[in-house]
Design an enzyme around this catalytic site. Structure first.
Site, short mmCIF file in Angstrom:
data_model
loop_
_atom_site.label_atom_id
_atom_site.label_comp_id
_atom_site.label_asym_id
_atom_site.label_seq_id
_atom_site.Cartn_x
_atom_site.Cartn_y
_atom_site.Cartn_z
N LEU A 237 0.86 -1.19 0.00
CA LEU A 237 0.00 0.00 0.00
C LEU A 237 0.89 1.23 0.00
O LEU A 237 1.32 1.73 1.05
CB LEU A 237 -0.93 -0.02 1.21
CG LEU A 237 -1.81 -1.27 1.36
CD1 LEU A 237 -2.76 -1.11 2.55
CD2 LEU A 237 -2.60 -1.54 0.08
N ASP A 238 1.16 1.73 -1.20
CA ASP A 238 2.10 2.84 -1.37
C ASP A 238 1.54 4.12 -0.76
O ASP A 238 0.37 4.48 -0.97
CB ASP A 238 2.37 3.05 -2.86
CG ASP A 238 3.29 4.22 -3.14
OD1 ASP A 238 4.46 4.15 -2.72
OD2 ASP A 238 2.83 5.21 -3.74
N ALA A 239 2.39 4.83 0.01
CA ALA A 239 2.05 6.15 0.56
C ALA A 239 0.72 6.16 1.29
O ALA A 239 0.01 7.17 1.30
CB ALA A 239 2.05 7.20 -0.55
N ILE A 240 0.37 5.06 1.91
CA ILE A 240 -0.96 4.91 2.52
C ILE A 240 -1.19 5.92 3.64
O ILE A 240 -2.33 6.33 3.88
CB ILE A 240 -1.15 3.46 3.02
CG1 ILE A 240 -2.60 3.22 3.47
CG2 ILE A 240 -0.16 3.12 4.12
CD1 ILE A 240 -3.59 3.23 2.35
#
Length: 578
Positions: A237-240
């Site tokens: 989950l990128d840059a969540i």
């Protein structure tokens, strides 16, 4: 509707996010439909009762789809060949960094989440890799390219996309917003409704998505289902942390963000019980750990303080800071663990060691990286520009200590990885660490991006030639790490959730005690983190004299009543009771 049904669980999670401001039943129905789930199915447990998803044999590779290339061939074919020839049986999983069509940020400004970048290959190539390795993919959920169809539709005032982006009045007080870039937060754009100002946490080409609109949850449920069908089993989950915005706050780690992570875990768990979530939250340590939730959010969180702390430790020949930090780290709940790494496609983040290293210690490390040819990225917070990230290849970063350049580069580099492999968690290796790649200044100049220094692209013939030379750092480092992983995979005491205790051995030798979950194996991992020989008293380690101890890395047994062990510069030993 049973309180234990999947439908009820999803409905309650949506209620926590949207507080009855939407048609909950309709959104539940659509999420179930996109994920192909039955709402009447019993809701599965998500916490500590879940079995372990990993073992000591697990390790991940981090790579771009085009890190290895051959003229006239799709890079995913070249990557698959390298994986099968060099890493089959060594690593269990592969994180292929964003392999979608993109416009900037080396893949993280995605134009279309549902297709493979045709310059890399196609979905069948992704699935071929997933047939042999556990496949990790990025879910770039916070933002999308300004040249995407969604953003074009936003500007045209049509669906899908018309209400997918965050607009904000520039007159609003946004001074509390925390972000990792020094560019302006808002970007002015022309739409059919006139000028609007859209929110851009990272760059003006990466426009943030507005999850206050539940339509985006439905869109991403559709995307997740597609990825599962194509073989993805770990979702990064990128840059969540930046997902939910609320003017007047720092827009970081909002309660709604955590609830969305819990919702995604619910959806993924019921669609594919073996699938996992990994949160990418390059923030101070306590904030990072919050994404474990109560065993119901991320299955894995990155151990972000580890890279800068290992650099600090090996530069100074002093492990006190590393020891003190690791003593404060909680054991993750069973079913959750850390993803340990030292290098990645990004630089070495400094935010995770805020409050761990002093400003003086941080600045000394920054100066050292610059002396070794690295770059330093900065961020702006409340008008102050501060170092945010060190951009350098890890192999070059460990070419020296604070004492200066010395002959110990490779030994120091392998010491860092041997130390990491002994820690609680699942290890991950950036491909350029396995290949001892040096700084790529040409890519920095060509792209204008400091992170490109550690994103070299290997022409396959040149890589093959380097690996064919037994004296090259590429072959020597790769073989050394493969040997370490072969030993590690056989040790129950190095299971990602096996018990861990940090030893107190002074400032020159770092040590941890590990014990298998069934208490059948005890292992002491010791590392000399200096350029001088060190003698370690086995009495101080507290080895049981009644047990026959074997040093796993050399295969030698300790002699009866042995009083001490001598460690050469940057040498590590793993003392096992089995």
């Amino acid at each position: 509707m049973s309180s234990f049904s999947l439908r009820a669980r999803i409905g309650e999670q949506l209620r926590q996010i949207y507080r009855n401001e939407i048609d909950l039943e309709s959104v539940v129905d659509r999420l179930l439909h996109e994920m192909r789930l039955r709402g009447e199915a019993p809701c599965l447990g998500q916490g500590v009762e879940q079995p372990s998803h990993w073992s000591a044999a697990d390790a991940y590779l981090i790579t771009y789809g085009d890190t290895i290339y051959r003229d006239g061939e799709k890079p995913l074919h070249s990557l698959q060949r390298f994986l099968l020839n060099e890493l089959s049986g060594t690593i269990s999983g592969v994180h292929i960094l964003p392999f979608f069509p993109y416009t900037s940020d080396d893949g993280f400004s995605v134009m279309d989440f549902t297709s493979v970048n045709e310059t890399l290959g196609e979905w069948s190539d992704i699935q071929a890799i997933a047939d042999d390795f556990v496949l990790m993919s990025d879910l770039v959920i916070n933002h999308i390219s300004s040249r995407s169809a969604w953003f074009d539709n936003f500007q045209a005032g049509i669906d899908p996309g018309r209400n997918y982006f965050i607009c904000c009045d520039p007159a609003e007080d946004l001074s509390r917003v925390v972000r990792p870039r020094a560019s302006e937060l808002l970007r002015e754009v022309q739409t059919v409704d006139g000028k609007r100002h859209v929110w851009c946490t990272f760059s003006h080409d990466q426009v943030d998505l507005d999850f206050s609109n539940p339509e985006l949850l439905v869109e991403f449920a559709r995307i997740i289902r597609l990825y599962l069908d194509r073989g993805v089993r770990v979702f990064r989950l990128d840059a969540i942390a930046f997902l939910w915005k609320e003017v007047g706050t720092d827009c970081l780690h909002r309660p709604e963000t955590h609830e969305i992570v819990r919702l995604l875990r619910t959806l993924v768990l019921h669609a594919e019980s073996g699938a996992l979530l990994l949160t990418e939250t390059n923030v101070p340590n306590r904030e990072n750990l919050s994404y474990f939730g109560n065993g119901n959010e991320a299955h894995m969180v990155y151990n972000f303080p580890l890279p800068p702390l290992l650099l600090h430790t090996l530069y100074g020949g002093d492990c006190c800071g590393l020891t003190e930090w690791l003593m404060s780290m909680p054991a993750p709940p069973l079913g959750s663990t850390y993803l340990n790494f030292i290098a990645s496609h990004d630089g070495i983040g400094l935010r995770p060691v805020e409050g761990v290293l002093s400003a003086l210690e941080r600045d000394r490390m920054v100066a050292m990286v610059e002396q070794l040819g690295g770059r330093v990225s900065v961020r702006t917070l409340e008008g102050e520009v501060t170092p945010y990230e060190l951009n350098i290849s890890l192999f070059d970063a460990l070419a020296a200590s604070y004492q200066g350049v010395d002959p110990w580069q490779q030994a120091r580099f392998l010491c860092a990885h041997t130390l990491m492999l002994a820690l609680q968690g699942v290890p991950a290796f950036y491909i350029h660490s396995l290949l001892a790649t040096s700084n790529d200044y040409d890519r920095v100049q060509h792209t204008g991006n400091a992170r490109a220094i550690n994103r070299h692209r290997w022409q396959e013939d040149l890589l093959d030639a380097a690996l064919a030379n037994p004296k090259s750092p590429q072959r020597q480092v790769l073989e050394s790490i493969k040997s370490l992983l072969a030993i590690r995979r056989e040790q129950p005491a190095l299971h990602p959730n096996a018990n861990q205790y940090v030893l107190q051995l002074g400032s020159k030798v770092f040590g941890v005690w590990r014990q298998s979950l069934g208490q059948h194996q005890t292992l002491f991992a010791l590392s000399n983190i200096t350029d001088s020989p060190q003698r370690v008293s086995l009495h101080s380690v507290n080895l049981d004299a009644a047990v026959q101890w074997t040093e796993l890395l050399s295969g030698e047994q300790l002699v009866q009543d042995q009083a001490s062990i001598d460690l050469q510069p940057y040498q590590s030993v793993w003392l096992s009771s089995v």
